[in-house]
Design a protein around this motif. Structure first.
Motif, mmCIF file in Angstrom:
data_model
loop_
_atom_site.group_PDB
_atom_site.id
_atom_site.type_symbol
_atom_site.label_atom_id
_atom_site.label_comp_id
_atom_site.label_asym_id
_atom_site.label_seq_id
_atom_site.Cartn_x
_atom_site.Cartn_y
_atom_site.Cartn_z
ATOM 1 N N GLY A 160 0.817 -1.211 0.000
ATOM 2 C CA GLY A 160 0.000 0.000 0.000
ATOM 3 C C GLY A 160 0.846 1.255 0.000
ATOM 4 N N ARG A 161 1.910 1.240 0.804
ATOM 5 C CA ARG A 161 2.743 2.439 0.870
ATOM 6 C C ARG A 161 3.475 2.671 -0.448
ATOM 7 N NH1 ARG A 161 3.355 2.009 6.806
ATOM 8 N NH2 ARG A 161 4.863 0.319 6.620
ATOM 9 N N MET A 162 3.852 1.563 -1.100
ATOM 10 C CA MET A 162 4.486 1.681 -2.418
ATOM 11 C C MET A 162 3.536 2.388 -3.384
ATOM 12 S SD MET A 162 5.603 -1.449 -4.921
ATOM 13 C CE MET A 162 6.101 -2.385 -3.488
ATOM 14 N N ILE A 163 2.283 1.983 -3.357
ATOM 15 C CA ILE A 163 1.288 2.582 -4.241
ATOM 16 C C ILE A 163 1.069 4.054 -3.895
ATOM 17 C CG2 ILE A 163 -1.151 2.544 -4.870
ATOM 18 C CD1 ILE A 163 -1.065 -0.481 -4.647
ATOM 19 N N ASP A 164 0.983 4.329 -2.601
ATOM 20 C CA ASP A 164 0.771 5.719 -2.188
ATOM 21 C C ASP A 164 1.887 6.625 -2.706
ATOM 22 O OD1 ASP A 164 -1.538 5.129 -0.897
ATOM 23 O OD2 ASP A 164 -0.642 4.964 1.091
ATOM 24 N N ARG A 165 3.126 6.120 -2.607
ATOM 25 C CA ARG A 165 4.265 6.900 -3.067
ATOM 26 C C ARG A 165 4.123 7.225 -4.556
ATOM 27 N NH1 ARG A 165 8.412 3.728 -0.069
ATOM 28 N NH2 ARG A 165 7.967 2.348 -1.789
ATOM 29 N N ALA A 166 3.701 6.223 -5.315
ATOM 30 C CA ALA A 166 3.620 6.405 -6.768
ATOM 31 C C ALA A 166 2.501 7.358 -7.166
ATOM 32 C CB ALA A 166 3.432 5.055 -7.442
ATOM 33 N N CYS A 167 1.455 7.430 -6.341
ATOM 34 C CA CYS A 167 0.275 8.221 -6.721
ATOM 35 C C CYS A 167 0.217 9.565 -6.000
ATOM 36 C CB CYS A 167 -0.999 7.441 -6.432
ATOM 37 S SG CYS A 167 -1.112 5.890 -7.367
ATOM 38 N N ALA A 168 1.240 9.869 -5.235
ATOM 39 C CA ALA A 168 1.186 11.048 -4.369
ATOM 40 C C ALA A 168 0.832 12.321 -5.132
ATOM 41 C CB ALA A 168 2.522 11.224 -3.649
ATOM 42 N N VAL A 224 -5.243 7.825 -10.720
ATOM 43 C CA VAL A 224 -4.754 7.168 -9.505
ATOM 44 C C VAL A 224 -5.050 5.674 -9.592
ATOM 45 C CG1 VAL A 224 -5.096 6.928 -7.016
ATOM 46 C CG2 VAL A 224 -5.004 9.205 -8.045
ATOM 47 N N PHE A 225 -6.262 5.357 -9.970
ATOM 48 C CA PHE A 225 -6.632 3.948 -10.071
ATOM 49 C C PHE A 225 -5.755 3.229 -11.093
ATOM 50 C CE2 PHE A 225 -8.711 0.610 -12.328
ATOM 51 C CZ PHE A 225 -9.045 -0.251 -11.292
ATOM 52 N N ALA A 226 -5.624 3.803 -12.272
ATOM 53 C CA ALA A 226 -4.864 3.141 -13.336
ATOM 54 C C ALA A 226 -3.408 2.962 -12.939
ATOM 55 C CB ALA A 226 -4.967 3.946 -14.631
ATOM 56 N N THR A 227 -2.846 3.976 -12.300
ATOM 57 C CA THR A 227 -1.445 3.882 -11.891
ATOM 58 C C THR A 227 -1.259 2.779 -10.848
ATOM 59 O OG1 THR A 227 -1.175 6.238 -12.324
ATOM 60 C CG2 THR A 227 0.471 5.184 -10.912
ATOM 61 N N SER A 228 -2.163 2.727 -9.875
ATOM 62 C CA SER A 228 -2.082 1.678 -8.853
ATOM 63 C C SER A 228 -2.112 0.305 -9.508
ATOM 64 C CB SER A 228 -3.261 1.791 -7.884
ATOM 65 O OG SER A 228 -3.309 3.070 -7.299
ATOM 66 N N PHE A 229 -3.018 0.143 -10.448
ATOM 67 C CA PHE A 229 -3.152 -1.160 -11.086
ATOM 68 C C PHE A 229 -1.920 -1.491 -11.929
ATOM 69 C CE2 PHE A 229 -4.399 -4.203 -14.283
ATOM 70 C CZ PHE A 229 -5.137 -5.105 -13.544
ATOM 71 N N ARG A 230 -1.427 -0.511 -12.668
ATOM 72 C CA ARG A 230 -0.274 -0.788 -13.539
ATOM 73 C C ARG A 230 0.966 -1.143 -12.721
ATOM 74 N NH1 ARG A 230 0.210 4.445 -16.803
ATOM 75 N NH2 ARG A 230 1.733 3.318 -18.078
ATOM 76 N N ILE A 231 1.118 -0.506 -11.569
ATOM 77 C CA ILE A 231 2.250 -0.858 -10.701
ATOM 78 C C ILE A 231 2.053 -2.256 -10.127
ATOM 79 C CG2 ILE A 231 3.285 -0.338 -8.472
ATOM 80 C CD1 ILE A 231 2.888 2.616 -9.165
ATOM 81 N N SER A 232 0.832 -2.551 -9.714
ATOM 82 C CA SER A 232 0.556 -3.862 -9.123
ATOM 83 C C SER A 232 0.735 -4.976 -10.149
ATOM 84 C CB SER A 232 -0.871 -3.885 -8.559
ATOM 85 O OG SER A 232 -1.021 -2.879 -7.571
ATOM 86 N N ARG A 262 2.823 -5.065 -12.432
ATOM 87 C CA ARG A 262 4.255 -5.253 -12.706
ATOM 88 C C ARG A 262 4.976 -5.968 -11.573
ATOM 89 N NH1 ARG A 262 2.624 -1.195 -15.924
ATOM 90 N NH2 ARG A 262 3.943 -0.419 -17.629
ATOM 91 N N LEU A 263 4.278 -6.244 -10.505
ATOM 92 C CA LEU A 263 4.938 -6.868 -9.341
ATOM 93 C C LEU A 263 5.588 -8.192 -9.690
ATOM 94 C CD1 LEU A 263 2.300 -6.161 -6.522
ATOM 95 C CD2 LEU A 263 4.558 -5.124 -6.792
ATOM 96 N N GLY A 264 5.045 -8.888 -10.697
ATOM 97 C CA GLY A 264 5.603 -10.173 -11.095
ATOM 98 C C GLY A 264 7.089 -10.101 -11.368
ATOM 99 N N TRP A 265 7.541 -9.003 -11.924
ATOM 100 C CA TRP A 265 8.987 -8.881 -12.153
ATOM 101 C C TRP A 265 9.665 -7.857 -11.257
ATOM 102 C CZ3 TRP A 265 5.272 -8.168 -15.950
ATOM 103 C CH2 TRP A 265 5.076 -6.877 -16.435
ATOM 104 N N THR A 266 8.915 -6.859 -10.746
ATOM 105 C CA THR A 266 9.582 -5.904 -9.844
ATOM 106 C C THR A 266 9.699 -6.455 -8.420
ATOM 107 O OG1 THR A 266 7.524 -4.778 -9.228
ATOM 108 C CG2 THR A 266 8.708 -3.932 -11.157
#
Lengths: 218, 218
Positions: free
Chosen positions: B82-90, B98-106, B108-112
């Motif tokens: 959650g904090r990772m997402i918050d940082r990205a959407c600040a 905000v929604f799209a960015t959260s999803f796109r980061i999530s 990518r978790l498979g490789w990040t």
DNA sequence: ATTATCTATAGATCTATAGATAATGC
DNA sequence: ATTATCTATAGATCTATAGATAATGC
């Protein structure tokens, strides 16, 4: 000759066969109920046989393990669901409409078949790993829609998981706040999923609004 | 005075406190690993303490039951997410973005963050019942999008469950066939979900294509 | 002296099976 | 006579705790 006279049960079966089948079915029904309660594999064999109202030892006459029972029970329930969907879609040609109809019927299970709906929410995304019911049909229809050029969504497996999430959400919310989910809500979600799959908004509205077969009669 | 000199750990803590914290963390890490393996609550306490490489009895110095450990472990991992997402959407204002960015980061978790991705697929839809990480943020963003008139999808809870199904599908397919899921696949799915939520197709494409913060640096 | 960890174990499950009982077949 | 069910139980787990050991505080 006279002994194979039908008795309303499967022909060629003896009374012993039928008694055995009843016991087996009682176990399956108990397993389905436990999955619906969300206690799935956490129940002990003792609890299962108690729920089925049969002796503890009889369990092993029918299944080698809890796993085998739960797998069998899941497949049986989902097979019924799958046949219901097949019946409803028998006369449809367009993959997009087959998909939408399947989803709209499944979304109505909360009130047409509450037990099945509770089983589905109890099973959760494990549904996708059981090769019966929604998963294989929806996957097939999504792939057909892709080949027909109606669905632009790239990955069929991911699309399937998304649909499962949508259906589980629908059924879950209906269980918790029934007034929030009516036929319109189900159809609007079907329409939204069609848009996600790449069907133009206007066309999605049209496909998701077609008349459904009479579900109550099933 | 001298005894509160920092040692790279939390100030004011004694060596005993730090040893205790290490043991506790070893238990949490073991639990996270077991969930990621899909064996979650089925593991015995003995297996957990073996995996954590601590004595069996120490378990009860930190947790009263397996349930409490698994709940704590889930919340800790999801809180980091959650904090990772918050940082990205600040710096983002538009709820759709905000929604799209959260999803796109999530997605990518498979490789990040492969470990986090495996934990998420192991937990499945139970994610929605843990009040940390994706669920509360996505629900908040969906509701904001509804209020702002950008999302026409009616039921936020159902929409959330759909998104969870999409993310779990994405991460699962990536684990099984990594070559099928790249950044483009993730962004296309984000775009498709925006369409589902009611964003016009052209606009969905635009929002899902904005540049993301540099994830590698996290 | 205090606190956390470890090992060992009692007691509570839970599974799988043996052997007795009941129902059906012929 | 055959087959399925039932009851009872041995043996295998698994949890929770007691008491011994080791580490740290002061």
């Amino acid at each position: 000759m006279a002994q194979t006279a039908t008795t309303g049960k499967a022909a060629g079966s003896t009374r012993l066969d039928r008694r055995k089948a009843r016991t087996r079915q009682a176990l399956i029904d108990a397993a389905v109920g436990l999955i619906a309660e969300g206690r799935g594999e956490r129940a002990s064999i003792q609890e299962i046989t108690d729920a089925a109202d049969i002796g503890f030892g009889s369990f092993y006459n029918h299944f080698e393990s809890k796993d085998e029972l739960f797998r069998t029970a899941s497949e049986e329930v989902l097979e019924r669901w799958g046949r219901m969907i097949d019946r409803a879609c028998a006369d449809l040609g367009d993959p997009a409409e087959v998909f939408a109809t399947s989803f709209r019927i499944s979304g109505r299970l909360g009130w047409t078949h509450p037990d099945l709906a509770r089983f589905i929410t109890g099973a959760g995304l494990d549904l996708l790993d059981i090769p019966r019911g929604l998963a294989p049909r929806a996957l097939r229809d999504i792939k057909l829609g892709q080949e027909a050029g109606r669905f632009t969504i790239p990955n069929a497996e991911v699309a399937l998981s998304t649909v499962a999430g949508a259906l589980l959400g629908l059924l879950r919310v209906h269980q918790q706040q029934p007034e929030q989910i009516d036929e319109t809500a189900v159809d609007q979600l079907a329409e939204a999923i069609l848009r996600m799959f790449g069907i133009p908004a206007r066309e999605a509205k049209r496909v998701a609004a077609r008349e459904l077969p009479d579900i109550a009669a099933w």
